[in-house]
Structure formats: C-alpha cells, structure tokens
Design a protein around this motif. Sequence first.
Motif, PDB file in Angstrom:
ATOM      1  N   ILE A  53      85.372  25.528 -18.115  1.00 55.51           N
ATOM      2  CA  ILE A  53      85.742  25.035 -19.440  1.00 55.51           C
ATOM      3  C   ILE A  53      85.173  25.943 -20.527  1.00 55.51           C
ATOM      4  CG2 ILE A  53      86.046  22.619 -18.754  1.00 55.51           C
ATOM      5  CD1 ILE A  53      83.179  22.073 -19.708  1.00 55.51           C
ATOM      6  N   VAL A  54      85.791  25.860 -21.696  1.00 56.50           N
ATOM      7  CA  VAL A  54      85.312  26.621 -22.849  1.00 56.50           C
ATOM      8  C   VAL A  54      85.192  25.695 -24.046  1.00 56.50           C
ATOM      9  CG1 VAL A  54      86.335  28.788 -22.043  1.00 56.50           C
ATOM     10  CG2 VAL A  54      87.607  27.343 -23.643  1.00 56.50           C
ATOM     11  N   TYR A  55      84.321  26.080 -24.971  1.00 54.55           N
ATOM     12  CA  TYR A  55      84.231  25.424 -26.267  1.00 54.55           C
ATOM     13  C   TYR A  55      84.841  26.390 -27.265  1.00 54.55           C
ATOM     14  CZ  TYR A  55      82.574  22.892 -30.303  1.00 54.55           C
ATOM     15  OH  TYR A  55      82.526  22.193 -31.473  1.00 54.55           O
ATOM     16  N   GLU A  56      85.886  25.933 -27.959  1.00 57.37           N
ATOM     17  CA  GLU A  56      86.625  26.793 -28.865  1.00 57.37           C
ATOM     18  C   GLU A  56      86.639  26.202 -30.267  1.00 57.37           C
ATOM     19  OE1 GLU A  56      90.949  28.671 -28.386  1.00 57.37           O
ATOM     20  OE2 GLU A  56      91.004  26.537 -28.847  1.00 57.37           O
ATOM     21  N   GLN A  58      88.493  27.353 -34.043  1.00 53.13           N
ATOM     22  CA  GLN A  58      89.360  28.257 -34.802  1.00 53.13           C
ATOM     23  C   GLN A  58      89.838  29.435 -33.961  1.00 53.13           C
ATOM     24  OE1 GLN A  58      86.999  29.126 -38.296  1.00 53.13           O
ATOM     25  NE2 GLN A  58      87.449  27.128 -39.193  1.00 53.13           N
ATOM     26  N   GLY A  59      90.244  29.142 -32.721  1.00 49.75           N
ATOM     27  CA  GLY A  59      90.816  30.150 -31.853  1.00 49.75           C
ATOM     28  C   GLY A  59      89.830  31.084 -31.188  1.00 49.75           C
ATOM     29  N   LYS A  60      88.515  30.843 -31.364  1.00 46.66           N
ATOM     30  CA  LYS A  60      87.500  31.711 -30.763  1.00 46.66           C
ATOM     31  C   LYS A  60      86.637  30.899 -29.800  1.00 46.66           C
ATOM     32  CE  LYS A  60      84.321  35.373 -31.594  1.00 46.66           C
ATOM     33  NZ  LYS A  60      84.684  36.369 -30.611  1.00 46.66           N
ATOM     34  N   VAL A  61      86.424  31.451 -28.616  1.00 47.16           N
ATOM     35  CA  VAL A  61      85.552  30.814 -27.631  1.00 47.16           C
ATOM     36  C   VAL A  61      84.106  31.073 -28.034  1.00 47.16           C
ATOM     37  CG1 VAL A  61      84.812  30.820 -25.220  1.00 47.16           C
ATOM     38  CG2 VAL A  61      87.247  31.003 -25.772  1.00 47.16           C
ATOM     39  N   LEU A  62      83.347  29.981 -28.218  1.00 52.20           N
ATOM     40  CA  LEU A  62      81.945  30.082 -28.624  1.00 52.20           C
ATOM     41  C   LEU A  62      80.981  29.778 -27.480  1.00 52.20           C
ATOM     42  CD1 LEU A  62      82.150  28.325 -32.101  1.00 52.20           C
ATOM     43  CD2 LEU A  62      82.454  30.749 -31.551  1.00 52.20           C
ATOM     44  N   GLY A  63      81.521  29.279 -26.381  1.00 50.07           N
ATOM     45  CA  GLY A  63      80.701  28.979 -25.223  1.00 50.07           C
ATOM     46  C   GLY A  63      81.589  28.654 -24.044  1.00 50.07           C
ATOM     47  N   TYR A  64      81.004  28.721 -22.860  1.00 52.20           N
ATOM     48  CA  TYR A  64      81.771  28.398 -21.661  1.00 52.20           C
ATOM     49  C   TYR A  64      80.838  27.882 -20.580  1.00 52.20           C
ATOM     50  CZ  TYR A  64      80.295  32.984 -19.828  1.00 52.20           C
ATOM     51  OH  TYR A  64      79.564  34.063 -19.395  1.00 52.20           O
ATOM     52  N   ALA A  65      81.429  27.175 -19.623  1.00 52.40           N
ATOM     53  CA  ALA A  65      80.649  26.601 -18.529  1.00 52.40           C
ATOM     54  C   ALA A  65      81.554  26.455 -17.312  1.00 52.40           C
ATOM     55  CB  ALA A  65      80.089  25.240 -18.939  1.00 52.40           C
TER      56      ALA A  65
END
Length: 163
Positions: A53-56, A58-65
């Motif tokens: 999964i990702v935390y997005e 405004q169209g930008k990924v700011l974190g992932y797990a």
Amino acid sequence: MIRKVRLSDAEDIVEIYNYYIENTIITFELSKIDSDEERNRIKKILDYHYPFIVYEEQGKVLGYAYLSKWRERVAYNNTLETSVYIHKDYCNKGLGSKLYKELIESGKKQGAHVLIGGVSIPNPQSEKLHEKTGFERVGTFKEVGYKFGKYIDVEFWQLNINP
C-alpha cells in the motif's frame, strides 16, 4: 489517502527508499536502486498476493508499506515481515501509523498469524511506531549488519494478529 500500490508508483518509492539507502542504517542495502528494480520488487510482492500500500497526497506517494515472506520454509507461511517507509520530509506526521494500521488489517484479512518487524538500531522513530501499533520487542541480534564502517544491531518486534 491510502491505496494499493501501482507499478507507476515506482519512481516515487525509489525517491523515498534511496534516501534511506544513502543516508541511514534503516535499510542494509548499500547501492541505490532504480525504477525498473522497484517495479520488479512490487511485482514480486504482488505475485505472492501480499499487501503493498501507499499513502498518497496530491498525486505524490509520501510513504509506503508492504508485507513479505518472513522465511522460506513452509511452516513460516503464516508469519510475515513488515516494511514501512515514509518520505524524509513527512516523518513524524502520523503517516507511518496510518500505513501500519492498514497493513495490520490487511494481514489479518489475509490470515497471517504473526507479523515481524526488523529495526536496525538506533532508530527511535521506528521503535516508537512499533510500540504504538501494539508490537512487542522480542529480541536483538547483535552486530548482524555492516554499513558506514560499523556493525549494527537489529531488534525484532512481533505482533500476533490472528489467534
């Protein structure tokens, strides 16, 4: 917002991860990776049907797990390893907790029994995240990694999620 990873997220993920490779002991990789390598890694996780999964914003990924195989032997199939990375400019804003909670829920739905987090130390942010999300520190492997000219200890954290 939290959503499933897409292969097109590889560039943002590489930007996040390469910072940790070059500047921290958080990962034991020593050389930067490129988007092609990251797409292959994403495919591998998804081929095993593990959550990624990702935390997005405004169209930008700011974190992932993501969850991945803990060990190769079949008896370990219900034990999965956790990985969470946050863009260096967005740490301490609660994104790691949001991703981790969603990852834990995904693990429960998948039928995982135990989640394992490995934390190279010192790493107070990750230790705090594991405590906050219910993990228990279960042991330390001494001097198992070597990076930046020194040996590094790794703590292991465990969360039993399905009785």
